[in-house]
Each structure stands twice: as structure tokens, then as C-alpha cells.
Scaffold this active site. Structure first.
Site, PDB file in Angstrom:
ATOM      1  N   GLU A  51       0.696  -1.216  -0.005  1.00 20.24           N
ATOM      2  CA  GLU A  51       0.010  -0.040  -0.046  1.00 20.24           C
ATOM      3  C   GLU A  51       0.967   1.291   0.176  1.00 20.24           C
ATOM      4  O   GLU A  51       0.326   2.188  -0.658  1.00 20.24           O
ATOM      5  CB  GLU A  51      -0.934   0.004   1.143  1.00 20.24           C
ATOM      6  CG  GLU A  51      -1.810  -1.267   1.313  1.00 20.24           C
ATOM      7  CD  GLU A  51      -1.295  -2.598   2.156  1.00 20.24           C
ATOM      8  OE1 GLU A  51      -2.205  -3.005   2.673  1.00 20.24           O
ATOM      9  OE2 GLU A  51      -0.169  -2.529   2.164  1.00 20.24           O
TER      10      GLU A  51
ATOM     11  N   GLU B  77      12.027 -32.711   2.388  1.00 19.60           N
ATOM     12  CA  GLU B  77      12.450 -33.787   1.275  1.00 19.60           C
ATOM     13  C   GLU B  77      13.477 -34.709   1.992  1.00 19.60           C
ATOM     14  O   GLU B  77      14.341 -34.614   2.626  1.00 19.60           O
ATOM     15  CB  GLU B  77      13.436 -32.921   0.522  1.00 19.60           C
ATOM     16  CG  GLU B  77      12.845 -31.932  -0.199  1.00 19.60           C
ATOM     17  CD  GLU B  77      13.335 -31.270  -1.430  1.00 19.60           C
ATOM     18  OE1 GLU B  77      14.213 -31.891  -2.198  1.00 19.60           O
ATOM     19  OE2 GLU B  77      13.420 -29.864  -1.700  1.00 19.60           O
TER      20      GLU B  77
END
Length: 364
Positions: free
Chosen positions: A56, A294
Site C-alpha cells: 500500500e 525432502e
């Protein structure tokens, strides 16, 4: 009042802008902003990195005095608190905007609707809920950390069509093709942390860094190593940014690992293993929004049993490895289908000759 077609178009653009920060905003949320007046887009902004201006603020700076009387589309409720940057809600009020449309309220307890209330108290028309599900999806990890006190955890698996992740001797390079592996690096790039186990380190000695796609930062690398067996020459230690979670209090080894660039977190459970739920909470305290796992079958299974897995990203290669290969996950035996681990498939697509399936646990 229902949202117009223009409202949808501008908010979709705000979300598109927010996604530019997919791999850079951690620990902050990904946010985009569009400022419009009389149907003309005056300015756009997106948050790039923690400590830099919010979406913003950037859009207001670009719009200047023309922002007075404009409509602001923000993919997340404007903040109302002082952090590294001042409150965006105050900046919007000072700019004299007429209307603010936010895709969703900020789940951060420091905001949690206060930004919208502050804008409304200043006479600004405020609306929320436009493309909310898309906005929530973009920041699924931030929402998880703010509402559940733990990161969003994805388990990435590469497997054959018969569900085998490696040969019986642990060899797994490469089950999938280059396109699937490159996509896996995209998941690494957007993640705040990559989590693996000592078994994977012993089998593959991976670095677990982002390499096949552009990356401005590397994720934190986390190793679950209950007995602190990691070698000081492990490639994952290169470059630092590593946490070793263990159940073993060994000050001498911890000092050696610190010298090699790793922190050691001692988080034992009653069985002498790492308490995985506690590890998830510690990662959240560190500001980790999304974790990519992983690892191998043992850690996959333990994480599921601990209730901290939210999503599976599974790459299926068009071949069979046979019964002797290692599987994806080990679950307790069940006698009724109602006891199965229920998943909701969210996406299925091809990468080269491989298929990628994304499925969520219990429809999360």
C-alpha cells in the site's frame, strides 16, 4: 452490495502482484495493491521483502495526490501496527482514499480487523472477502503460523508408479526427469525452510539449496538427527543457514556444528527422538511460514504420525521399481477403510514425462 466485475479484475491484479513476492517476503505475507479512480488504474505496488515498504505504501507513493478519493484494492487487510514500517491504515487515511477493498482480514493478532476498523472510523468505505480463498491460498503458510502456531508443511516425494522412492540400497538419483526436478526447486524457492532427515544425508549428502531456478535467498535448512550423527563435512553445512534438531545433548558436538555454521536445537521426546510437534512450533517462532520436507520414509511417517503434515507434493515417474524398493510412507495397519489417511487432490499436471499430484491432508 455485491462486488462488480471491475472489483474482481482489480483484486485479481492485486493478487498477481502479491505473487511476485512468493519467494522473498518471508516472514511477512505476500501482499499486492492497486489504486483506482474513475476506472483508471493510478498505481500498483507489491511487498518485496521484510523491512521494505509494504504494498500500500508503494502504491500510495506512486499515486501521489491523485490517491485522494480513490479505491484501493489490497490482497490483505492494511496493517494497523508499527513494525519495521509504519501502519498502512494510517497512510491510507492520510492520503484521503474513499474506499478500501481487502481480499481478507489479516490473521496476525496484532491486526485482526483493527486495520479495517481504523479505516472505517475515518469515514472510508471498507469491504472484505473479495477473492478471499485465493488470497488465503497465496499466504497459506502465514495464515497457518498466525492461527495454529506452526508452519504449513509440505512433503515432497519423487516416486515410481508403484510408489517406490528409491531402490532397496537407497539409490534414488534420478527417479524423475529434469522438468519435475526443476519444479521441485520452485517449491524450495518459495519455502522458508527445507526439512530433511539424517538418513537422507547419509544416503545422498544433499545441499538442499535452490539451484535450478532464480533465487534471491536460500531457505533455512533443517536436519532431524536424533543422535547427532551428522558429519562436520556434510555438504548441507556449506554456507551456513542450517538447524540441526536433535534429542542428544552433546555440547562438544554442538560447538563443532556451530563453528561449521549450524545451530543445534535439543528437542527430545519421551522416546529419545526429536519431538516433531515441538520442532514445528520452534520453526514458527523463528518466523517460518512454509516448510518443504525432502526426506525418506522414516521421517515422512513420523511427521504424519505427529500430525504436522498438511500437504503432499508427489511426482510420479512412468516406471516401476518393484516390491524391494523403499516406499513413500509407512502407516499403521488398519482394518477398516474409514481409518485410512484421507487426502484431497488439489492439482494434477504433467512435467515432462512425469506427473505432479498435490494433495492435502483431511481437506486442509
Amino acid at each position: 452490495m455485491p462486488f462488480s466485475a471491475d472489483d474482481h479484475r482489480h483484486m485479481a491484479r492485486a493478487l498477481q502482484l502479491a505473487a511476485r513476492g512468493l519467494a522473498t517476503t518471508t516472514p511477512n505475507p505476500r501482499v499486492g495493491c492497486v489504486i483506482v479512480r474513475d476506472g483508471v488504474v493510478l498505481a500498483e505496488g507489491w511487498h518485496r521483502k521484510a523491512g521494505e515498504p509494504h504494498a500500500e505504501a508503494l502504491a500510495l507513493q506512486a499515486a501521489g495526490a491523485d490517491a485522494r478519493g480513490a479505491t484501493v484494492y489490497a490482497s490483505l487487510e492494511p496493517c494497523s501496527h508499527h513494525g519495521r514500517t509504519p501502519p498502512c491504515a494510517d497512510a491510507l487515511i492520510a492520503a484521503g482514499v474513499a474506499r478500501v477493498v481487502a481480499a481478507m482480514e489479516d490473521p496476525n493478532p496484532r491486526v485482526a480487523g483493527e486495520g479495517i476498523r481504523r479505516l472505517a472510523a475515518a469515514g472510508i468505505v471498507t469491504e472484505t472477502g473479495l477473492l478471499e480463498s485465493e488470497a488465503r491460498e497465496l499466504n497459506v503458510g502465514f495464515v497457518s503460523r498466525m492461527t495454529r502456531g506452526r508452519p504449513w508443511m509440505r512433503v515432497k516425494i519423487a516416486a515410481s508408479l508403484d510408489g517406490k522412492t528409491s531402490l532397496a540400497n537407497g539409490v534414488s538419483q534420478w527417479i524423475t526427469g529434469a522438468a519435475a526436478r526443476r519444479d521441485g526447486h520452485r517449491w524450495r524457492a518459495r519455502s522458508c525452510a527445507v526439512l530433511t532427515g539424517i538418513g537422507t544425508l547419509k544416503d545422498d549428502d544433499p545441499r538442499l539449496t535452490v539451484r535450478d531456478v532464480p533465487a534471491e535467498r536460500q531457505p533455512l535448512r533443517v536436519v532431524v538427527d536424533s543422535r547427532l550423527r551428522i558429519g562436520l563435512d556434510a555438504r548441507i553445512l556449506e554456507g551456513g543457514g542450517v538447524v540441526v534438531a536433535t534429542a542428544t545433548d552433546d555440547p562438544a558436538k554442538a560447538r563443532a556444528l556451530a563453528a561449521a555454521g549450524a545451530e543445534v536445537w535439543v528437542l527430545p521426546d519421551v522416546n529419545g527422538k526429536v519431538e516433531l510437534a515441538a520442532l514445528a512450533r520452534e520453526l514458527a517462532q523463528r518466523g517460518i511460514n512454509e516448510v518443504l520436507v525432502e526426506a525418506g520414509i522414516n521421517l515422512h511417517s513420523a511427521l504424519v504420525a505427529a500430525g504436522v503434515v498438511d500437504e503432499f507434493v508427489i511426482y510420479l515417474a512412468p516406471h516401476l521399481l518393484g516390491d524391494a524398493g523403499r516406499g513413500m510412507i509407512r502407516l499403521p495397519g488398519i482394518e477398516r477403510l474409514e481409518e485410512r489417511l484421507q487426502l484431497e487432490v488439489r492439482d494434477l499436471r504433467a512435467f515432462g514425462s512425469d506427473l505432479r499430484l498435490i494433495a492435502r491432508v483431511g481437506g486442509r
